[in-house]
Design a protein around this motif. Structure first.
Motif, mmCIF file in Angstrom:
data_model
loop_
_atom_site.group_PDB
_atom_site.id
_atom_site.type_symbol
_atom_site.label_atom_id
_atom_site.label_comp_id
_atom_site.label_asym_id
_atom_site.label_seq_id
_atom_site.Cartn_x
_atom_site.Cartn_y
_atom_site.Cartn_z
ATOM 1 N N TRP A 1 -9.322 9.357 7.348
ATOM 2 C CA TRP A 1 -10.133 9.622 6.256
ATOM 3 C C TRP A 1 -10.134 10.729 5.429
ATOM 4 O O TRP A 1 -10.914 10.840 4.614
ATOM 5 C CB TRP A 1 -11.481 9.942 7.505
ATOM 6 N N GLN A 2 -9.112 11.494 5.480
ATOM 7 C CA GLN A 2 -9.086 12.530 4.632
ATOM 8 C C GLN A 2 -8.194 12.082 3.327
ATOM 9 O O GLN A 2 -8.064 12.677 2.441
ATOM 10 C CB GLN A 2 -8.123 13.861 5.253
ATOM 11 N N ASN A 3 -7.630 10.959 3.329
ATOM 12 C CA ASN A 3 -6.943 10.333 2.225
ATOM 13 C C ASN A 3 -7.796 10.092 0.867
ATOM 14 O O ASN A 3 -8.928 9.503 1.024
ATOM 15 C CB ASN A 3 -6.230 9.246 2.773
ATOM 16 N N SER A 4 -7.260 10.533 -0.110
ATOM 17 C CA SER A 4 -7.546 9.628 -1.374
ATOM 18 C C SER A 4 -6.913 8.503 -1.500
ATOM 19 O O SER A 4 -5.721 8.163 -1.197
ATOM 20 C CB SER A 4 -7.360 11.171 -2.563
ATOM 21 N N PHE B 1 0.839 -1.149 -0.131
ATOM 22 C CA PHE B 1 0.084 -0.026 0.135
ATOM 23 C C PHE B 1 0.783 1.397 -0.090
ATOM 24 O O PHE B 1 0.458 2.254 -0.553
ATOM 25 C CB PHE B 1 -0.733 0.092 1.240
ATOM 26 N N ALA B 2 2.019 1.397 0.680
ATOM 27 C CA ALA B 2 2.924 2.166 0.567
ATOM 28 C C ALA B 2 2.073 3.417 0.990
ATOM 29 O O ALA B 2 2.427 4.412 0.307
ATOM 30 C CB ALA B 2 3.768 2.532 -0.581
ATOM 31 N N MET B 3 1.610 3.664 2.163
ATOM 32 C CA MET B 3 1.007 4.912 2.436
ATOM 33 C C MET B 3 1.491 6.156 2.503
ATOM 34 O O MET B 3 1.039 7.134 1.836
ATOM 35 C CB MET B 3 0.755 4.674 4.247
ATOM 36 N N ASP B 4 2.747 6.478 2.752
ATOM 37 C CA ASP B 4 3.535 7.649 2.894
ATOM 38 C C ASP B 4 4.547 7.727 1.732
ATOM 39 O O ASP B 4 5.295 8.616 1.689
ATOM 40 C CB ASP B 4 4.286 7.941 4.246
ATOM 41 N N SER C 1 -8.793 -0.674 5.142
ATOM 42 C CA SER C 1 -8.851 0.815 5.543
ATOM 43 C C SER C 1 -10.279 1.199 4.694
ATOM 44 O O SER C 1 -10.882 2.062 5.186
ATOM 45 C CB SER C 1 -7.640 1.466 4.899
ATOM 46 N N HIS C 2 -10.299 0.675 3.602
ATOM 47 C CA HIS C 2 -11.742 1.073 2.626
ATOM 48 C C HIS C 2 -12.009 -0.015 1.815
ATOM 49 O O HIS C 2 -11.132 -0.862 1.474
ATOM 50 C CB HIS C 2 -11.275 2.232 2.007
ATOM 51 N N LEU D 1 -10.061 8.485 -5.739
ATOM 52 C CA LEU D 1 -11.254 9.191 -5.003
ATOM 53 C C LEU D 1 -10.865 9.174 -3.748
ATOM 54 O O LEU D 1 -10.211 8.463 -3.124
ATOM 55 C CB LEU D 1 -12.804 8.447 -5.469
ATOM 56 N N GLN D 2 -11.784 10.167 -3.077
ATOM 57 C CA GLN D 2 -11.687 10.148 -1.449
ATOM 58 C C GLN D 2 -12.720 9.578 -0.753
ATOM 59 O O GLN D 2 -14.073 9.895 -1.191
ATOM 60 C CB GLN D 2 -11.694 11.621 -1.111
#
Length: 842
Positions: free
Chosen positions: A805-808, A420-423, A715-716, A647-648
């Motif tokens: 929750w702010q992430n796209s 996923f490599a979040m950052d 996460s989603h 999308l967010q």
């Protein structure tokens, strides 16, 4: 052969719109208990917990953490879900874990000393008729769901199989210890150092960090570890430390077929290559005269700097370490089945290299480590000098499955996190073997044996492409095995493969394997009493030797994993702008069940419902066998459109308080360039195919807290829906989107016919990769030009710390149209529409 054409990457055909789901989850039904009897019983048990805790605290040393409180074990009523939201509040109770024991859910919660009276207050409200609401006693859902409350002990934190807990309290073993991370609170590792010193334990050298958990290894006995609940307030769970993973080798030497010089003379290697397959294994012998073309010392790393990068074969010393599994993987990852390359006289163009990442020691076992850390950090070493390379991470090292098959482990979750490599700017693609069945027997049928053999850890990873094995190796011309017959039939699942059919966690787990590839067969003796893995039904590859026997046989899911890794690298090199999510999707999108697999489905229809029959095939052979040609190219009559988008999923109103959960946010509505006129002109009896694949990566949340709603692993989630033949756009939007539904006053349900889908919307929604095929008339397909991609819940929606929750999020949507008549040109029609759209926008 039809003319090869590149797939079409589309932009500008999607509209973003606000979204609200029409689907409403059902609250669990919790039966009413006898108020007085049940309430008094639970109240008495809670009072006993407080009394026992106070007595134990008086004898215990001072706590390590500033937060002091009681760990309470709550046992649910039989076949009743505990209301986890009520057991995990911001101040009063903090849920640490939730597991299933027989037909009871068992939760462990932490109650701060300052809030111990809150639960008693809820019980008093439950017992007071004056506090009743419309639904009955106050706090009914919470209190009536509880069968028993008791003070937690060390075993209360155990979330692995109960039989794995050390029976001898004084036996010193390695434990996986999970600690809660809390913003603004002392780092978990610092707390753990103090705990280890206090109880005289040894710490491992690695740790893993997830969103709100830190995982470490600690070596101690159950007796020594037993004071931990009184000493630290951030203990979440205990699991078994992983044993050294098994490399299941089922190969034997094979006579060389051709000269290496001939093969090397035909290899054409692109000098500007920037794509690699990173083989995480036992090391690759880059001095092998064939492998040396694609790998060198600079491309080889190992977990422990003292290890050799690969094992040298020493014919004078039979006891010298030698394991060439990684080298055998390398040969298949470059050439596929090496026999075809050796027998050919054509040039062989290779656009990817091999990197060697050794994660297993030359002798014995690794010191106890977290294999997620070993896997990821060894891989990271290779990216230091070549950070811009595109990589396929190929892992054919697996271990025994989790106690509850399919459930995430620290290893699989770390691979999900790394992918996923979040950052980071780019996600990563892992290809993992499903693991091998080491106990193939003459009976029963190989399909049934595979169904009983569970896919191994970490192949349950959501973001990875998991590969099982099938076989077409049914020819036996070996005189040494005269009269022996193939165990598996042509196109059937390979005898050594594994499946997710018997996973205990299948309600939540993705379908695995995703695809299958050639893994060789087994031979059955004439009297049907013996099975052997013969070279004649295996694949040919490179050995780990520098001289002498340069080629060997290989097979099973390890070989299948290498073959799919090769396909992924070829696609990466062909389309350097495609995301890892897209490469994964293309491979699955191209896969089909063989004739034999479809026959298996027909047999299952006679035994089960259609839904269960299809799910069984999906969990045995995935979406089938990939077709590299179809994954790589379109044609005039076979068109593939690709959208790489984002999308967010969630948002909060600007004036919403911190305690309010985010809402679902937006969806993408694709009105695709569609060859409507061409399709309408085709004969009405001509059947065409539409295939849709949606691929995205998730951020894992591997703490075992029930995996419901806010505690879900992913996460989603995203879903797709395709407009039906005869359905208006307004009706389709109202069917998908509650907000559009509110705009359409006369909406009374979806229009059109939804028949023709291979899996259907209920069956294709597991995991983070969804693929389905529709078959029907060309006239009907002409109407199916609109696709919606929309979000569903995940832990980002319910756990708002760090504002995830702010992430796209990124996703890849692949849509293909296949017309059986090669003379029909739909590609040019769509290409012209896209060019016209671009000109209009400019």
């Amino acid at each position: 052969m039809p003319e090869r054409k590149p797939h079409i990457l589309i932009e500008g055909f999607a509209d973003r719109e606000d979204f609200s789901s029409r689907r409403r989850g059902r609250n669990p039904v919790i039966p009413l208990q006898d108020r007085h009897q049940h309430g008094q019983s639970i109240s008495g048990q809670y009072a006993s917990v407080i009394q026992s805790y106070d007595a134990r605290r008086a004898q215990a040393p001072p706590p390590i953490t500033e937060d002091v409180g009681i760990y309470v074990e709550i046992v649910g009523m039989p076949d009743c879900e505990l209301p986890l939201d009520s057991l995990d509040t911001s101040r009063d109770f903090k849920l640490r874990s939730c597991r299933k024991v027989d037909d009871h859910e068992v939760a462990v919660i932490f109650v701060p000393d300052s809030r111990r009276g809150i639960f008693q207050g809820k019980l008093e409200q439950y017992l007071d008729p004056d506090k009743d609401g419309k639904g009955g006693p106050r706090n009914h859902n919470l209190v009536d769901s509880i069968a028993e409350i008791k003070l937690a002990d060390l075993q209360s934190f155990w979330t692995d199989a109960s039989g794995l807990f050390p029976q001898d309290e004084d036996q010193v073993v390695w434990w996986e210890l999970w600690l809660k991370k809390q913003p603004g609170v002392e780092e978990p590792l610092h707390i753990l150092l103090q705990l280890a010193e206090r109880i005289g334990a040894q710490l491992g050298n690695t740790s893993l960090t997830f969103f709100d958990s830190t995982v470490v290894l600690i070596r101690t006995s159950a007796r020594q570890l037993s004071p931990a609940p009184e000493l630290i307030a951030n203990l979440e769970e205990l699991r078994r430390a992983k044993e050294t993973p098994n490399v299941l080798l089922r190969s034997s030497p094979k006579e060389q077929y051709q000269w290496v010089e001939d093969l090397n003379g035909r290899v054409q290697l692109n000098a500007d290559i920037s794509t690699a397959i990173t083989i995480l294994d036992t090391g690759v012998n880059y001095n092998h005269p064939v492998i040396g073309n694609f790998c060198n010392e600079e491309s080889a790393e190992r977990w422990d700097p003292t290890w050799p990068r690969y094992d040298n074969h020493d014919p004078t010393n039979a006891f010298a370490p030698y394991n060439d599994h990684g080298s055998k993987q390398a040969g298949l990852a470059v050439f596929g089945d090496l026999h075809e390359a050796l027998m050919s006289h054509d040039p062989i163009v290779v656009d990817h290299r091999i990197e060697s990442a050794r994660i297993l020691p030359p002798t014995g076992n690794n010191d106890p480590e977290l294999y997620g850390a070993i896997t990821v950090r060894t891989a990271e070493k290779l990216a230091i000098d070549r950070p811009d390379w595109k990589r396929v991470y190929s892992l054919a090292i697996t271990s025994e499955p989790e106690a509850l098959g399919g459930q995430p482990s620290s290893w699989s979750a770390e691979i999900d996190d790394f992918s996923f490599a979040m950052d980071e700017a780019e996600s990563r693609l892992f290809v993992i073997s499903a693991g091998n069945n080491a106990h193939v027997a003459p009976q029963p049928d190989c399909w049934d044996q595979v169904n009983l053999a569970q896919i191994e850890d970490p192949a349950q990873s959501w973001n990875a492409l998991t590969v099982g094995a099938y076989t077409e190796r049914t020819t036996n011309d070996d005189a040494d095995f005269d009269g022996w017959s193939p165990l598996a039939g042509f196109g059937d699942v390979a005898p050594s493969s594994r499946s997710a059919v018997s996973w205990g966690w299948r309600k939540h787990a993705p379908y695995k394997p995703d695809v299958v590839e050639e893994g060789g067969n087994r031979l059955l003796s004439p009297d049907s009493t013996e099975v052997t893995a013969a070279d004649v039904v295996s694949l040919l590859t490179t050995s780990g030797k520098t001289t002498g026997q340069l080629f060997e046989a290989n097979g099973d899911t390890s070989a299948a994993c290498a073959l799919v890794s090769r396909q992924a690298a070829i696609l990466m090199a062909e389309y350097p702008d495609y995301w890892p999510e897209t490469i994964r999707a293309l491979i699955v999108h191209s896969a089909e069940w063989t004739t034999r697999m479809s026959e298996r489905l027909g047999l299952l229809y006679g035994q089960h419902s259609q839904k269960l029959a299809k799910e069984t095939v999906l969990r045995t052979v995935g979406h089938g066998v990939p077709d590299l040609e179809r994954a790589r190219y379109s044609a005039n009559h076979a068109l593939t459109l690709i959208a790489q988008d984002e999308l967010q999923p969630f948002f909060k109103e600007p004036d919403a308080s911190a305690s309010v959960d985010p809402k679902l946010h937006e969806m993408q509505l694709y009105q695709l360039p569609w060859p409507i006129e061409v399709l309408q002109q085709l004969p009405p009896e001509l059947e065409v195919k539409l295939r849709v694949t949606l691929s995205y990566f998730i951020e894992p949340n591997p703490g075992r807290r029930g995996y419901r709603r806010r505690y879900s692993y992913q996460s989603h989630g995203l879903r797709f829906e395709v407009i039906r033949p005869g359905q208006t756009l307004a009706n389709f939007r109202a069917f998908i989107n509650q907000r559009a539904n509110e705009e359409t006053e006369d909406y009374s349900g979806p229009e059109g016919d939804n028949e023709g889908w291979k899996l259907g919307s209920q069956l294709r929604t597991r995991g983070s990769l969804h693929s389905d095929t529709w078959t029907g008339s060309a006239a009907s397909l002409a109407d199916m030009h609109t696709i919606a991609v929309y979000p569903v819940g995940g832990w980002w929606k319910y756990r708002t710390a760090l504002d995830r929750w702010q992430n796209s999020v990124r996703f890849s949507l692949i849509v293909s149209i296949d017309v059986p008549d090669e003379n029909v040109d739909i590609y040019s029609v769509v290409e012209t529409q896209i060019e016209t759209q671009v000109e209009i926008e400019v």
